[in-house]
Enzyme design. Structure first.
Site, PDB file in Angstrom:
ATOM      1  N   ASN A  11       0.953  -1.114   0.133  1.00 30.93           N
ATOM      2  CA  ASN A  11      -0.038  -0.199   0.088  1.00 30.93           C
ATOM      3  C   ASN A  11       0.891   1.268   0.040  1.00 30.93           C
ATOM      4  O   ASN A  11       1.871   1.244   0.448  1.00 30.93           O
ATOM      5  CB  ASN A  11      -1.203   0.065   1.346  1.00 30.93           C
ATOM      6  N   GLY A  39       1.996  -1.002   3.601  1.00 28.22           N
ATOM      7  CA  GLY A  39       1.327  -2.204   3.534  1.00 28.22           C
ATOM      8  C   GLY A  39       2.017  -3.098   4.504  1.00 28.22           C
ATOM      9  O   GLY A  39       3.282  -3.309   4.375  1.00 28.22           O
ATOM     10  N   LEU A 213       3.348  -6.605  23.059  1.00 25.50           N
ATOM     11  CA  LEU A 213       2.636  -5.608  23.900  1.00 25.50           C
ATOM     12  C   LEU A 213       3.048  -4.262  23.893  1.00 25.50           C
ATOM     13  O   LEU A 213       2.929  -3.652  25.055  1.00 25.50           O
ATOM     14  CB  LEU A 213       2.882  -6.340  25.279  1.00 25.50           C
ATOM     15  N   ALA A 242       3.750   0.665  11.848  1.00 26.47           N
ATOM     16  CA  ALA A 242       4.553  -0.748  11.061  1.00 26.47           C
ATOM     17  C   ALA A 242       5.723  -0.929  12.402  1.00 26.47           C
ATOM     18  O   ALA A 242       6.465  -1.812  11.906  1.00 26.47           O
ATOM     19  CB  ALA A 242       5.289  -0.110   9.958  1.00 26.47           C
ATOM     20  N   ALA A 243       5.549  -0.600  13.605  1.00 27.12           N
ATOM     21  CA  ALA A 243       6.392  -1.379  14.560  1.00 27.12           C
ATOM     22  C   ALA A 243       6.248  -2.659  14.725  1.00 27.12           C
ATOM     23  O   ALA A 243       7.177  -3.428  14.727  1.00 27.12           O
ATOM     24  CB  ALA A 243       6.023  -0.595  15.921  1.00 27.12           C
ATOM     25  N   GLY A 244       4.932  -3.171  14.554  1.00 26.38           N
ATOM     26  CA  GLY A 244       4.601  -4.479  14.514  1.00 26.38           C
ATOM     27  C   GLY A 244       5.315  -5.462  13.449  1.00 26.38           C
ATOM     28  O   GLY A 244       5.741  -6.500  13.515  1.00 26.38           O
ATOM     29  N   ASP A 245       5.088  -4.896  12.438  1.00 27.16           N
ATOM     30  CA  ASP A 245       5.782  -5.411  10.934  1.00 27.16           C
ATOM     31  C   ASP A 245       6.950  -5.411  11.058  1.00 27.16           C
ATOM     32  O   ASP A 245       7.758  -6.435  10.793  1.00 27.16           O
ATOM     33  CB  ASP A 245       5.100  -4.699   9.880  1.00 27.16           C
TER      34      ASP A 245
END
Length: 296
Positions: A11, A39, A213, A242-245
């Protein structure tokens, strides 16, 4: 180098920075606007490539200027785009509001991503060469299930990020090796608000779970093993997009390199902590040398 294939979304992020996000019906004035390649799939691909893996992307962009820019951004980070399709119509977009506390709210419009409903023979052949397949839920569910099944049949490790949160069919969970929800997604999947209880409940469906978390770190549980909790580095967040990615991409690299679980989690947490100190999605993701320096 380990080999990682990502089957996922690409994206263009349309990002507005504001002091405080508007409430329903409210208009606020922003201080800045940016277009940033993103994305969940592309973000994880860039994160894994910068963390040191050989990465290939399966997905689609539109036949528009965004599509050209998205492909170029992936290639600039070293991601192979030979199987990234170009289709008629617009590329996917994510409309993001980021406040001064680093929090965000996001609306995703799938665009070209919605056309990826099944795998080609080339896609399946590429997946067969990988050490891990990374999956998310921004493509049609049919192709996510197909990709996970193809990986399982070929002995390839599958890592699923269940985002955006939605019920997961048994056929997808049964072919998932590692599930990586955040605490909200874990609660949505289980109905349990306590992350530890939710993680343990998810072991009924998958063999390994990592619940992220946020600033509190992450929790790992696996069948027949003691839980592992790893705190996050304490940093000032500028933009958590995008920290999780970033975490998932770096974790996939660490795991496929054979690092012990506590070290892999700490390494991925360091990568995510570096990313939240910078604005943007893929543009905020650290390179391997930076992660190693943060862990030194």
């Amino acid at each position: 180098m380990t080999s990682i294939v990502v089957l996922g979304s690409t994206n263009m992020d349309l990002v507005a920075y504001v002091a405080e996000a508007p409430a329903r019906g409210e208009t606020v004035t922003g201080r800045e606007f940016r277009t940033v390649p993103g994305g969940k799939g592309a973000n994880q691909a860039v994160a894994a490539a910068r963390a040191g893996a050989e990465v290939s992307m399966i997905g689609a962009v539109g036949a528009d200027d965004f599509g050209l820019r998205l492909r170029a951004a992936l290639e600039h980070s070293g991601v192979d785009t030979d199987l990234l399709r170009t289709v008629e119509g617009p590329s996917g977009t994510a409309h993001i509001v980021v406040d001064d506390q680093g929090g965000n709210a996001i609306v995703v419009v799938p665009g070209a991503n919605g056309t990826v409903t099944s795998l080609t023979h080339g896609d399946e052949a590429l997946i067969a060469t990988a050490d891990a397949l990374l999956l998310q839920l921004e493509l049609p569910l049919s192709v996510v299930v197909e990709g996970s099944r193809a990986a399982r049949e070929r002995g390839v490790r599958t890592v699923l990020t269940p985002a955006p949160a939605r019920p997961l069919p048994p056929e997808l969970l049964s072919t998932t090796d590692l599930l990586v929800p955040n605490e909200h997604e874990a609660a949505a999947l289980t109905g349990l608000t306590d992350p530890h209880a939710a993680a343990l409940a998810l072991l009924d469906a998958v063999p390994e779970v990592v619940v992220t978390l946020g600033a509190a770190g992450c929790l790992y549980v696996a069948r027949g093993r003691e839980p592992v909790t790893v705190p996050a580095p304490q940093v000032r967040a500028v933009d958590t997009t995008a920290a999780g990615d970033t975490f998932v991409g770096a974790l996939a690299v660490a795991v496929t390199e054979g690092r012990p679980v506590p070290e892999a989690l700490a390494w991925a947490s360091a990568a995510a902590a570096l990313s939240v100190q910078r604005e943007g999605a893929s543009t905020s993701m650290p390179y391997r040398t930076e992660i190693e320096a943060a862990r030194a």
